[in-house]
Design an enzyme around this catalytic site. Structure first.
Site, PDB file in Angstrom:
ATOM      1  N   THR A  18       0.729  -1.209  -0.117  1.00  0.00           N
ATOM      2  CA  THR A  18       0.040   0.157   0.038  1.00  0.00           C
ATOM      3  C   THR A  18       0.766   1.380   0.067  1.00  0.00           C
ATOM      4  O   THR A  18       0.284   2.398   0.175  1.00  0.00           O
ATOM      5  CB  THR A  18      -1.043  -0.096   1.271  1.00  0.00           C
ATOM      6  OG1 THR A  18      -0.114  -0.137   2.572  1.00  0.00           O
ATOM      7  CG2 THR A  18      -1.909  -1.151   1.335  1.00  0.00           C
ATOM      8  N   LEU A  20       2.944   4.362   1.374  1.00  0.00           N
ATOM      9  CA  LEU A  20       3.039   5.044   2.688  1.00  0.00           C
ATOM     10  C   LEU A  20       1.616   5.804   2.631  1.00  0.00           C
ATOM     11  O   LEU A  20       1.224   7.033   2.467  1.00  0.00           O
ATOM     12  CB  LEU A  20       4.031   6.247   3.102  1.00  0.00           C
ATOM     13  CG  LEU A  20       5.296   5.626   3.428  1.00  0.00           C
ATOM     14  CD1 LEU A  20       6.360   7.005   3.501  1.00  0.00           C
ATOM     15  CD2 LEU A  20       5.149   5.136   4.647  1.00  0.00           C
ATOM     16  N   HIS A  21       0.349   4.953   2.851  1.00  0.00           N
ATOM     17  CA  HIS A  21      -1.097   5.546   2.911  1.00  0.00           C
ATOM     18  C   HIS A  21      -1.531   5.019   4.365  1.00  0.00           C
ATOM     19  O   HIS A  21      -0.997   3.807   5.094  1.00  0.00           O
ATOM     20  CB  HIS A  21      -1.730   5.019   1.652  1.00  0.00           C
ATOM     21  CG  HIS A  21      -1.178   5.080   0.370  1.00  0.00           C
ATOM     22  ND1 HIS A  21      -1.570   6.685   0.195  1.00  0.00           N
ATOM     23  CD2 HIS A  21      -0.516   4.741  -0.496  1.00  0.00           C
ATOM     24  CE1 HIS A  21      -0.680   6.833  -0.911  1.00  0.00           C
ATOM     25  NE2 HIS A  21      -0.417   5.885  -1.410  1.00  0.00           N
ATOM     26  N   ALA A  22      -2.469   5.815   4.649  1.00  0.00           N
ATOM     27  CA  ALA A  22      -3.139   5.248   5.818  1.00  0.00           C
ATOM     28  C   ALA A  22      -2.287   4.758   7.163  1.00  0.00           C
ATOM     29  O   ALA A  22      -1.563   5.377   7.802  1.00  0.00           O
ATOM     30  CB  ALA A  22      -4.527   4.445   5.556  1.00  0.00           C
ATOM     31  N   PRO A  24       0.357   2.630   7.396  1.00  0.00           N
ATOM     32  CA  PRO A  24       1.788   2.931   7.243  1.00  0.00           C
ATOM     33  C   PRO A  24       2.208   4.264   7.501  1.00  0.00           C
ATOM     34  O   PRO A  24       3.352   4.526   8.271  1.00  0.00           O
ATOM     35  CB  PRO A  24       2.284   2.205   5.960  1.00  0.00           C
ATOM     36  CG  PRO A  24       1.031   1.442   5.709  1.00  0.00           C
ATOM     37  CD  PRO A  24      -0.183   2.082   6.213  1.00  0.00           C
TER      38      PRO A  24
END
Length: 93
Positions: A18, A20-22, A24
């Site tokens: 994913t 660097l989203h949500a 992480p």
């Protein structure tokens, strides 16, 4: 570079699916905020405050992206090494 002092930096590749989203990004900023050093992410010539979740989310850092993590301050080397380790373990995913 602040005040003529060099910063400690390392390049690392984002390998979790994913990017660097949500979650992480949240883990990254939480860990970054535990250090006194200023932490900066350089991605596609853009500098992002490593302690800003909004900055990380808006940067569009995806799987396979290379980022430069830089820190300056008392614990700069530990900060960079810890952030690199967090990324290399895919944020525990």
């Amino acid at each position: 570079m602040k005040g003529g002092r060099l910063v400690y930096s390392k390049t690392v590749r984002i390998t979790n699916k994913t990017g660097l989203h949500a979650r992480p990004a949240s883990e990254f900023t939480k860990k970054a905020s535990s250090f006194s050093a200023d932490i900066t992410i350089t991605f596609k010539e853009r500098k992002i405050n490593g302690k800003s979740i909004v900055g990380l989310l808006s940067a569009g850092i995806t799987c396979g992206s290379d980022i430069l993590i830089s820190a300056q301050g008392e614990d700069e080397q530990l900060a960079v090494e810890s952030m690199v380790a967090l990324i290399q373990t895919n944020f525990g995913e």
